[in-house]
Design an enzyme around this catalytic site. Structure first.
Site, PDB file in Angstrom:
ATOM      1  CG  HIS A   1      -9.242   0.163  -0.017  1.00 14.27           C
ATOM      2  ND1 HIS A   1      -8.601   0.010   1.198  1.00 14.27           N
ATOM      3  CD2 HIS A   1     -10.574   0.083   0.255  1.00 14.27           C
ATOM      4  CE1 HIS A   1      -9.503  -0.145   2.154  1.00 14.27           C
ATOM      5  NE2 HIS A   1     -10.707  -0.097   1.606  1.00 14.27           N
TER       6      HIS A   1
ATOM      7  CG  MET B   1     -11.249   3.273   2.577  1.00 16.86           C
ATOM      8  SD  MET B   1      -9.643   3.264   3.391  1.00 16.86           S
ATOM      9  CE  MET B   1      -8.590   3.296   1.949  1.00 16.86           C
TER      10      MET B   1
ATOM     11  CG  ASP C   1      -5.131   2.602   1.051  1.00 22.13           C
ATOM     12  OD1 ASP C   1      -6.076   1.779   1.021  1.00 22.13           O
ATOM     13  OD2 ASP C   1      -3.980   2.311   1.432  1.00 22.13           O
TER      14      ASP C   1
ATOM     15  CG  MET D   1     -11.457  -2.632   5.633  1.00 23.68           C
ATOM     16  SD  MET D   1      -9.946  -2.232   4.750  1.00 23.68           S
ATOM     17  CE  MET D   1      -9.011  -1.332   5.990  1.00 23.68           C
TER      18      MET D   1
ATOM     19  CG  MET E   1      -8.379   7.252   2.561  1.00 25.73           C
ATOM     20  SD  MET E   1      -7.582   7.275   4.175  1.00 25.73           S
ATOM     21  CE  MET E   1      -6.578   5.789   4.063  1.00 25.73           C
TER      22      MET E   1
ATOM     23  CB  SER F   1      -0.894   0.006   1.241  1.00 23.63           C
ATOM     24  OG  SER F   1      -1.427   1.302   1.418  1.00 23.63           O
TER      25      SER F   1
ATOM     26  CG  ASP G   1      -6.144  -2.696   3.519  1.00 22.04           C
ATOM     27  OD1 ASP G   1      -5.025  -2.471   4.006  1.00 22.04           O
ATOM     28  OD2 ASP G   1      -6.790  -1.848   2.886  1.00 22.04           O
TER      29      ASP G   1
ATOM     30  CG  HIS H   1      -4.013  -1.532  -1.328  1.00 21.61           C
ATOM     31  ND1 HIS H   1      -5.138  -2.306  -1.518  1.00 21.61           N
ATOM     32  CD2 HIS H   1      -4.335  -0.663  -0.343  1.00 21.61           C
ATOM     33  CE1 HIS H   1      -6.087  -1.929  -0.684  1.00 21.61           C
ATOM     34  NE2 HIS H   1      -5.626  -0.918   0.052  1.00 21.61           N
TER      35      HIS H   1
HETATM   36  C1  DX5 Z   1      -6.029   1.769   5.839  1.00 13.84           C
HETATM   37  C2  DX5 Z   1      -5.672   1.387   4.444  1.00 13.84           C
HETATM   38  C3  DX5 Z   1      -4.571   0.424   4.332  1.00 13.84           C
HETATM   39  C4  DX5 Z   1      -3.246   0.868   4.905  1.00 13.84           C
HETATM   40  C5  DX5 Z   1      -2.625  -0.356   5.526  1.00 13.84           C
HETATM   41  O1  DX5 Z   1      -7.253   2.375   5.861  1.00 13.84           O
HETATM   42  O2  DX5 Z   1      -6.777   0.843   3.768  1.00 13.84           O
HETATM   43  O3  DX5 Z   1      -4.392  -0.017   2.981  1.00 13.84           O
HETATM   44  O4  DX5 Z   1      -2.347   1.393   3.975  1.00 13.84           O
HETATM   45  O5  DX5 Z   1      -1.476   0.038   6.196  1.00 13.84           O
HETATM   46  P1  DX5 Z   1      -0.713  -0.951   7.199  1.00 13.84           P
HETATM   47  O6  DX5 Z   1      -0.291  -2.145   6.395  1.00 13.84           O
HETATM   48  O7  DX5 Z   1       0.425  -0.141   7.686  1.00 13.84           O
HETATM   49  O8  DX5 Z   1      -1.696  -1.323   8.268  1.00 13.84           O
HETATM   50 ZN    ZN Z   2      -6.412  -0.080   1.799  1.00  8.35          ZN
END
Ligand code: DX5
Ligand code: ZN
Length: 219
Positions: free
Chosen positions: A61, A63, A30, A132, A32, A5, A170, A28
């Site tokens: 991903h 969010m 993210d 998650m 947000m 990620s 994740d 990956h």
């Molecule tokens: C959190 C993200 C993850 C995050 C995971 O909301 O969706 O993808 O990057 O990070 P680690 O592996 O550090 O928990």
């Molecule tokens: Zn994620």
């Protein structure tokens, strides 16, 4: 499969940070929106720019609120897999159809407190299930082992032919927790801080993959 990620990468050097994980299966990303989660990262223009500089299949991903409106744009841009949150989707089946029609795999994610069972019918239209294992929003949090029950259920549904999804996890995945997740039946492991905070991200990916493979053999 390992999907680093880039949330834990250096945002000023994202092209280099993608190159540093070239041996990974997916990357990956993210997205947000500061509404669905209390954090803001990046959106479609940055994803489009990143797609131009990497051949690693991109796992987006989302969010975000209102994925019914926004998700398809990531598929049209060329993301390999686009995951939306069940909690935010008004019509998850239509989203999956739209994503697939635009040429992407469709992913559905559930937060730690969201049960799996009500989403099984919708998941018949999906390619990936993202469980998650932290509250979404931030990297570097601790793994919540109690979500592994949902992983086991999903694994059973796949192995008995009731679902045809790849099971992805994740949050909080590192060299210790990946074994638990692998034993429970995860196919694809997202890892942010465990990869990007390592001295050598490429080595970290190989080490995580080996540990997962060994744990699966023993399971
Ligand atoms: C959190 C993200 C993850 C995050 C995971 O909301 O969706 O993808 O990057 O990070 P680690 O592996 O550090 O928990
Ligand atoms: Zn994620």
């Amino acid at each position: 499969m390992i999907a680093p990620s880039i949330l834990s990468a250096d945002f000023a050097r994202l092209a280099d940070e993608l190159e540093a994980v070239e041996g990974s299966d997916w990357v990956h990303v993210d997205v947000m929106d500061a509404h669905f989660v209390p954090n803001l990262t990046l959106g479609l223009p940055v994803v489009e720019a990143l797609l131009k500089v990497t051949d690693i299949p991109m796992d987006c991903h989302l969010m975000i609120d209102d994925p019914d409106r926004w998700a398809v744009g990531y598929a049209e841009a060329g993301a390999y897999n686009v995951t939306v949150h069940a909690e935010a989707a008004a019509d998850p089946v239509k989203i999956a159809r739209d994503l697939r029609a635009a040429g992407a795999k469709a992913g559905l994610s559930i937060k730690p407190g969201t049960p799996l069972d009500p989403w099984v019918p919708a998941l018949k239209h999906y390619d990936t299930l993202l469980v998650m294992s932290v509250e979404p929003g931030f990297g570097g949090q601790s793994f919540m082992a109690d979500v592994l029950g949902k992983v086991r259920t999903a694994r059973r549904l796949v192995d008995t032919g009731h679902l045809n999804v790849l099971v992805e996890i994740d949050g909080g995945i590192n060299s210790d927790t990946i074994e638990l997740a692998a034993e429970a039946g995860v196919d694809c492991f997202v890892a942010g801080s465990a990869v990007y905070n390592a001295d050598d991200p490429a080595k970290a990916i190989t080490a995580l993959r080996d540990r997962a493979a060994r744990a699966k053999e023993g399971a």
